[in-house]
Structure formats: structure tokens, C-alpha cells
Design a protein around this motif. Structure first.
Motif, mmCIF file in Angstrom:
data_model
loop_
_atom_site.group_PDB
_atom_site.id
_atom_site.type_symbol
_atom_site.label_atom_id
_atom_site.label_comp_id
_atom_site.label_asym_id
_atom_site.label_seq_id
_atom_site.Cartn_x
_atom_site.Cartn_y
_atom_site.Cartn_z
ATOM 1 N N GLU A 151 0.834 -1.187 0.000
ATOM 2 C CA GLU A 151 0.000 0.000 0.000
ATOM 3 C C GLU A 151 0.880 1.253 0.000
ATOM 4 N N GLY A 152 0.451 2.245 -0.758
ATOM 5 C CA GLY A 152 1.180 3.507 -0.815
ATOM 6 C C GLY A 152 2.217 3.578 -1.926
ATOM 7 N N THR A 153 2.460 2.455 -2.614
ATOM 8 C CA THR A 153 3.430 2.458 -3.711
ATOM 9 C C THR A 153 2.737 2.835 -5.016
ATOM 10 N N GLN A 154 3.525 3.178 -6.012
ATOM 11 C CA GLN A 154 2.949 3.499 -7.320
ATOM 12 C C GLN A 154 2.210 2.312 -7.926
ATOM 13 N N THR A 206 -1.150 2.163 -6.298
ATOM 14 C CA THR A 206 -2.007 3.255 -6.752
ATOM 15 C C THR A 206 -2.602 2.946 -8.122
ATOM 16 N N VAL A 207 -1.785 2.460 -9.048
ATOM 17 C CA VAL A 207 -2.270 2.134 -10.388
ATOM 18 C C VAL A 207 -3.270 0.980 -10.330
ATOM 19 N N LEU A 208 -2.928 -0.083 -9.611
ATOM 20 C CA LEU A 208 -3.840 -1.224 -9.507
ATOM 21 C C LEU A 208 -5.159 -0.826 -8.855
ATOM 22 N N THR A 209 -5.106 -0.003 -7.837
ATOM 23 C CA THR A 209 -6.324 0.444 -7.178
ATOM 24 C C THR A 209 -7.197 1.225 -8.150
ATOM 25 N N PHE A 210 -6.596 2.142 -8.884
ATOM 26 C CA PHE A 210 -7.346 2.922 -9.868
ATOM 27 C C PHE A 210 -7.978 2.018 -10.920
ATOM 28 N N THR A 240 -1.642 8.561 -20.143
ATOM 29 C CA THR A 240 -1.897 9.949 -19.753
ATOM 30 C C THR A 240 -3.093 10.031 -18.817
ATOM 31 N N GLU A 241 -4.152 9.299 -19.111
ATOM 32 C CA GLU A 241 -5.331 9.307 -18.243
ATOM 33 C C GLU A 241 -5.009 8.730 -16.861
ATOM 34 N N ILE A 242 -4.186 7.694 -16.834
ATOM 35 C CA ILE A 242 -3.775 7.108 -15.554
ATOM 36 C C ILE A 242 -2.938 8.117 -14.774
ATOM 37 N N HIS A 243 -2.021 8.773 -15.458
ATOM 38 C CA HIS A 243 -1.197 9.817 -14.828
ATOM 39 C C HIS A 243 -2.078 10.907 -14.217
ATOM 40 N N GLU A 244 -3.041 11.397 -14.981
ATOM 41 C CA GLU A 244 -3.903 12.479 -14.512
ATOM 42 C C GLU A 244 -4.790 12.045 -13.338
ATOM 43 N N ALA A 245 -5.218 10.792 -13.340
ATOM 44 C CA ALA A 245 -6.114 10.314 -12.287
ATOM 45 C C ALA A 245 -5.379 9.959 -10.998
ATOM 46 N N THR A 246 -4.106 9.602 -11.116
ATOM 47 C CA THR A 246 -3.375 9.109 -9.945
ATOM 48 C C THR A 246 -2.298 10.055 -9.446
ATOM 49 N N ILE A 269 0.634 10.130 -10.409
ATOM 50 C CA ILE A 269 1.946 9.491 -10.552
ATOM 51 C C ILE A 269 2.668 10.236 -11.670
ATOM 52 N N PRO A 270 3.948 10.552 -11.493
ATOM 53 C CA PRO A 270 4.669 11.276 -12.540
ATOM 54 C C PRO A 270 4.532 10.600 -13.905
ATOM 55 N N ARG A 271 4.320 11.396 -14.914
ATOM 56 C CA ARG A 271 4.084 10.901 -16.272
ATOM 57 C C ARG A 271 5.141 9.889 -16.709
ATOM 58 N N GLY A 272 6.410 10.150 -16.403
ATOM 59 C CA GLY A 272 7.491 9.252 -16.815
ATOM 60 C C GLY A 272 7.502 7.927 -16.069
ATOM 61 N N SER A 273 6.833 7.858 -14.941
ATOM 62 C CA SER A 273 6.808 6.629 -14.146
ATOM 63 C C SER A 273 5.659 5.696 -14.505
ATOM 64 N N VAL A 274 4.591 6.243 -15.061
ATOM 65 C CA VAL A 274 3.396 5.440 -15.333
ATOM 66 C C VAL A 274 3.714 4.271 -16.264
ATOM 67 N N GLY A 275 4.432 4.523 -17.334
ATOM 68 C CA GLY A 275 4.756 3.464 -18.295
ATOM 69 C C GLY A 275 5.596 2.360 -17.679
ATOM 70 N N VAL A 276 6.551 2.737 -16.858
ATOM 71 C CA VAL A 276 7.410 1.759 -16.190
ATOM 72 C C VAL A 276 6.579 0.895 -15.244
ATOM 73 N N VAL A 277 5.717 1.531 -14.454
ATOM 74 C CA VAL A 277 4.865 0.801 -13.511
ATOM 75 C C VAL A 277 3.965 -0.164 -14.270
ATOM 76 N N LEU A 278 3.330 0.315 -15.330
ATOM 77 C CA LEU A 278 2.432 -0.537 -16.109
ATOM 78 C C LEU A 278 3.174 -1.715 -16.730
ATOM 79 N N SER A 279 4.367 -1.480 -17.249
ATOM 80 C CA SER A 279 5.150 -2.567 -17.844
ATOM 81 C C SER A 279 5.500 -3.637 -16.821
ATOM 82 N N ARG A 280 5.885 -3.210 -15.627
ATOM 83 C CA ARG A 280 6.223 -4.181 -14.579
ATOM 84 C C ARG A 280 4.992 -4.945 -14.115
#
Length: 107
Positions: free
Chosen positions: A20-23, A26-30, A42-48, A50-61
Motif C-alpha cells: 500500500e502507498g506504492t505506485q 495506486t495504479v492497480l487500485t485505480f 496519460t489518463e492514468i497519470h492524470e487520475a493518480t 503518478i509522474p508521467r514518466g513513471s506510469v509506463g514503467v509501472v504498467l510494464s512491470r
């Protein structure tokens, strides 16, 4: 963060290990709360927030672990059976914070 040795030895290997509290949390919860929709990075970034550059990395992992899926530019919660209870838990938590239970009685 260390864990109790009993948890180490007894937790099933298929436990969804997202802190809990990690990026990723946050993405999985959303995505779990919005499991009937798919979103762009971009929509995930705006809703959460999370820095725009981190969203893609988080999603890939998360995709590598089978927790999210994507088609073209869009991302959605995965089909992993562990996510069913996670999604239900997040939806219940979200509903409890938006219900009218604590609204003051009208006079």
C-alpha cells in the motif's frame, strides 16, 4: 521492509504482493475501481498523480506479472484470479468513503 518469519514460511506463493502507498498499488487500485474501462497512460497519470514518466514503467512491470493488460494505447486491470478479490476489496473501500453514512441528519 522485513516480514515476520511465519508469513515468509506460510504465505502462499500466489499472494498478490503489492505494498500500500506504492505506485503499483495506486495504479492497480485505480484500474480495479474502474475495472469496466481501459485508460491511456496519460489518463492514468492524470487520475493518480503518478509522474508521467513513471506510469509506463509501472504498467510494464505490472504487465510482466500478469496484473494489467493492454491493447494499443489502452491499459486495464488484468485477468489474474488474484485480482478478483483485490478489485472487490478496493471497490468496497472506495464505496465506504463515498457513501452517505457520515452525512449529518437533515433537520
Amino acid at each position: 521492509m522485513p516480514i515476520n518469519i511465519d508469513r515468509f514460511e506460510n504465505d502462499p506463493e500466489d499472494t498478490l504482493d503489492i505494498q500500500e502507498g506504492t505506485q503499483p498499488h495506486t495504479v492497480l487500485t485505480f484500474l480495479a475501481i474502474n475495472d469496466e474501462q481501459a485508460f491511456t497512460q496519460t489518463e492514468i497519470h492524470e487520475a493518480t498523480d503518478i509522474p508521467r514518466g513513471s506510469v509506463g514503467v509501472v504498467l510494464s512491470r505490472l504487465e510482466d506479472r500478469g496484473l494489467v493488460r493492454h491493447q494499443g494505447r489502452y491499459w486495464a486491470i488484468g485477468d489474474d484470479e488474484r485480482l478478483a478479490s483485490y478489485a472487490a476489496q478496493q471497490a468496497a473501500s472506495s464505496a465506504s468513503t463515498t457513501d452517505d453514512y457520515y452525512r449529518e441528519a437533515e433537520e
